[in-house]
Design a protein around this motif. Structure first.
Motif, PDB file in Angstrom:
ATOM      1  N   TRP A  29      -4.641   6.065   6.851  1.00 39.30           N
ATOM      2  CA  TRP A  29      -3.849   7.081   7.105  1.00 39.30           C
ATOM      3  C   TRP A  29      -3.035   6.920   8.415  1.00 39.30           C
ATOM      4  O   TRP A  29      -2.581   7.678   8.908  1.00 39.30           O
ATOM      5  CB  TRP A  29      -4.305   8.629   7.280  1.00 39.30           C
ATOM      6  N   CYS A  44      -4.339  -0.576   2.679  1.00 44.42           N
ATOM      7  CA  CYS A  44      -4.980   0.246   1.645  1.00 44.42           C
ATOM      8  C   CYS A  44      -6.603   0.289   1.926  1.00 44.42           C
ATOM      9  O   CYS A  44      -7.371   0.829   1.338  1.00 44.42           O
ATOM     10  CB  CYS A  44      -4.521   0.054   0.405  1.00 44.42           C
ATOM     11  N   TYR A  83       2.959   2.029   7.933  1.00 45.30           N
ATOM     12  CA  TYR A  83       3.994   2.418   6.779  1.00 45.30           C
ATOM     13  C   TYR A  83       5.116   1.953   7.528  1.00 45.30           C
ATOM     14  O   TYR A  83       5.599   2.733   8.349  1.00 45.30           O
ATOM     15  CB  TYR A  83       3.421   3.600   6.248  1.00 45.30           C
ATOM     16  N   ALA A  86       1.368   5.610  -0.277  1.00 45.41           N
ATOM     17  CA  ALA A  86       0.651   6.746  -0.097  1.00 45.41           C
ATOM     18  C   ALA A  86       1.747   7.989   0.095  1.00 45.41           C
ATOM     19  O   ALA A  86       2.652   7.893   0.275  1.00 45.41           O
ATOM     20  CB  ALA A  86      -0.063   6.432   1.398  1.00 45.41           C
ATOM     21  N   ALA A 121      -3.695   8.038  -1.206  1.00 46.28           N
ATOM     22  CA  ALA A 121      -3.165   6.591  -1.321  1.00 46.28           C
ATOM     23  C   ALA A 121      -3.755   5.844  -2.661  1.00 46.28           C
ATOM     24  O   ALA A 121      -4.656   6.294  -2.980  1.00 46.28           O
ATOM     25  CB  ALA A 121      -3.461   5.749   0.167  1.00 46.28           C
ATOM     26  N   THR A 129      -4.767   2.424  -4.037  1.00 47.42           N
ATOM     27  CA  THR A 129      -5.396   1.242  -3.360  1.00 47.42           C
ATOM     28  C   THR A 129      -5.020  -0.045  -4.461  1.00 47.42           C
ATOM     29  O   THR A 129      -4.428   0.218  -5.422  1.00 47.42           O
ATOM     30  CB  THR A 129      -6.851   1.163  -2.931  1.00 47.42           C
ATOM     31  N   CYS A 147       0.737  -1.093   0.062  1.00 48.37           N
ATOM     32  CA  CYS A 147      -0.057  -0.010   0.098  1.00 48.37           C
ATOM     33  C   CYS A 147       0.872   1.141   0.110  1.00 48.37           C
ATOM     34  O   CYS A 147       1.856   1.334   0.837  1.00 48.37           O
ATOM     35  CB  CYS A 147      -0.787   0.072   1.209  1.00 48.37           C
ATOM     36  N   GLY A 157      -2.259  12.041   6.407  1.00 49.47           N
ATOM     37  CA  GLY A 157      -2.331  11.351   5.060  1.00 49.47           C
ATOM     38  C   GLY A 157      -2.966  12.219   4.234  1.00 49.47           C
ATOM     39  O   GLY A 157      -3.776  12.940   4.390  1.00 49.47           O
TER      40      GLY A 157
END
Length: 129
Positions: A112, A106, A117, A37, A52, A54, A35, A49
């Motif tokens: 977010w 995602c 991450y 972003a 992103a 997906t 995923c 965030g």
């Protein structure tokens, strides 16, 4: 290990546009296993965030940038982009490219959570005046 490098930041007047790019050391952007972003962090603010990509190539956007920003990726070039239009002073901040090795991130609404991450770039500064 995955390394991400952002570029394209700069200074622009309100109403202007910028296009950010992110290059990865591995096949992050050509794989559906990640995923990916864009995040940003304004002066004195927490990281938030922005957009992103997906798994099904659809995109998610923060309400504050919906209709102005476009996230896209080029699998052949292994690159991620963020087209930012109609920029406003509140868009000022350091913009980060991020990737999660967990594709399910995602699917979250919204996707977010910073801790989800594992890979981050150093960031690129965007200043809107």
């Amino acid at each position: 290990d995955v390394q991400l490098v952002e570029s394209g930041g700069g200074s622009v007047q309100a109403g202007g546009s910028l296009r950010l790019s992110c290059e990865a050391s591995g096949k992050v952007f050509s794989s559906n296993s990640y995923c990916i972003a864009w995040f940003r962090q304004g002066p004195g603010k927490e990281r938030e965030g922005v957009a992103a990509i997906t798994n099904d190539a659809g995109a998610a956007y923060a309400d504050s940038v919906q209709g102005r920003f476009i996230i896209s990726k080029d699998s052949e070039r292994n690159a991620l982009y963020l087209q930012m239009n109609n920029l406003a002073p509140e868009d000022t901040g350091v913009y980060y490219c991020a990737a999660s090795r967990y594709a399910w991130v995602c699917a979250l609404s919204p996707p977010w959570r910073v801790d989800d991450y594992q890979y981050w770039g150093e960031g690129t500064q965007v200043t809107v005046s």
